[in-house]
Design an enzyme around this catalytic site. Structure first.
Site, PDB file in Angstrom:
ATOM      1  CB  CYS A 125       4.523   6.357   1.437  1.00 24.68           C
ATOM      2  SG  CYS A 125       3.055   5.868   0.511  1.00 24.68           S
ATOM      3  CG  ASP A 127      -2.242  -3.546   7.972  1.00 19.98           C
ATOM      4  OD1 ASP A 127      -1.137  -3.667   8.536  1.00 19.98           O
ATOM      5  OD2 ASP A 127      -2.437  -2.770   7.024  1.00 19.98           O
ATOM      6  CG  ASN A 135       3.609  -6.107  -0.418  1.00 18.50           C
ATOM      7  OD1 ASN A 135       3.674  -7.213  -0.970  1.00 18.50           O
ATOM      8  ND2 ASN A 135       2.900  -5.901   0.693  1.00 18.50           N
ATOM      9  NE  ARG A 162       0.528   7.157   3.969  1.00 19.00           N
ATOM     10  CZ  ARG A 162       1.429   7.099   4.934  1.00 19.00           C
ATOM     11  NH1 ARG A 162       1.677   8.167   5.674  1.00 19.00           N
ATOM     12  NH2 ARG A 162       2.084   5.979   5.174  1.00 19.00           N
TER      13      ARG A 162
END
Length: 251
Positions: A189, A60, A129, A71
């Site tokens: 989101c 990431d 994505n 979350r």
């Protein structure tokens, strides 16, 4: 063979007849590639590390933001502005120091992704994505590496497994399900919102499927199949994924 320490740590898993000591050994020798360290990756990584996978590579290029914490439960307040891969690595090692974790704090080029997939036994797509999902799908199919994909938005989530290692000619791929590379930017989101437990459910589903395949040698359910979850109605829906004969990736 497992050490006494390993046996004591994983004894509740080992007690399952489908896993046993042999399955736990397989887990300890496994190599998992997880792309995306957001909500899906938070849940999946905790259970993968807890189960005793041998090596976990996490990818990431983002940093932890205050708005992530409701979350992305692997992170803490102190991790804000830190790279997600670094913060996740620290949490996973605190949970299970025996797991070997390698973090890549960047977006992978196709050639880099091809190398990482080649090294992995299984891939978890926890990205956010469509372009990345399609690239992961293509590379996993080309290298006959199983792919476990999930996504969540609002109260809804979806999960699917592509058993590319079986090399079946009738096997569909992710592009058969979504034959495009981009979706409207509003579908994220920040714009539509997301409820944390839905993301956690789907990430945990990914970890469960990975552990099942790595420990038992096969998926114990039909794949590919689209699993759709409605968090408001608390219902699952299951849809078969049919191979697209015009698919430019798998046909």
């Amino acid at each position: 063979m497992l050490t006494d320490e390993q046996f004591n740590r994983y004894q509740r898993q080992i007690a399952l007849p489908e896993i046993g000591e042999q399955g736990q050994v397989k887990l300890s020798q496994s190599h998992v590639l997880m792309i995306g360290c957001g909500g899906l990756g938070s849940a999946a990584s905790l259970y993968l590390a807890g189960s005793g996978v041998g090596k976990l590579v996490i990818v990431d290029d983002d940093d932890v933001d205050f708005s992530n914490l409701h979350r992305q439960v692997v992170y803490r307040d102190k991790d804000i502005s830190s790279s997600k891969t670094e913060a996740m690595t620290n949490q996973l090692l605190a949970l299970n120091p025996a797991v070997k974790i390698r973090s890549l704090d960047k977006r992978l080029s196709k050639s880099q992704l091809e190398l990482e997939v080649m090294l992995a036994d299984i891939v978890l797509d926890c990205s956010d994505n469509m372009h990345t999902r399609q690239l992961i799908n293509q590379v996993c199919l080309e290298q006959n590496t199983d792919l476990i994909s999930a996504a969540a938005i609002g109260w809804l989530g979806q999960f699917c497994v592509f058993d590319f290692s079986s090399k079946g000619e009738s096997n569909a791929c992710y592009r058969c399900l979504y034959p495009f590379d981009e979706v409207e930017q509003v579908h994220n989101c920040a714009e539509l919102g997301v409820i944390g437990p839905v993301v956690g459910i789907l990430g945990t589903y990914q970890a469960l499927a990975a552990i099942q395949k790595l420990a038992t040698g096969r998926f114990q359910f039909k794949a590919p199949m689209l699993h759709r979850f409605d968090g408001l109605q608390m219902q699952w829906q299951y849809l078969s994924i049919t191979k697209d004969k015009q698919c430019k990736v798998c046909s």
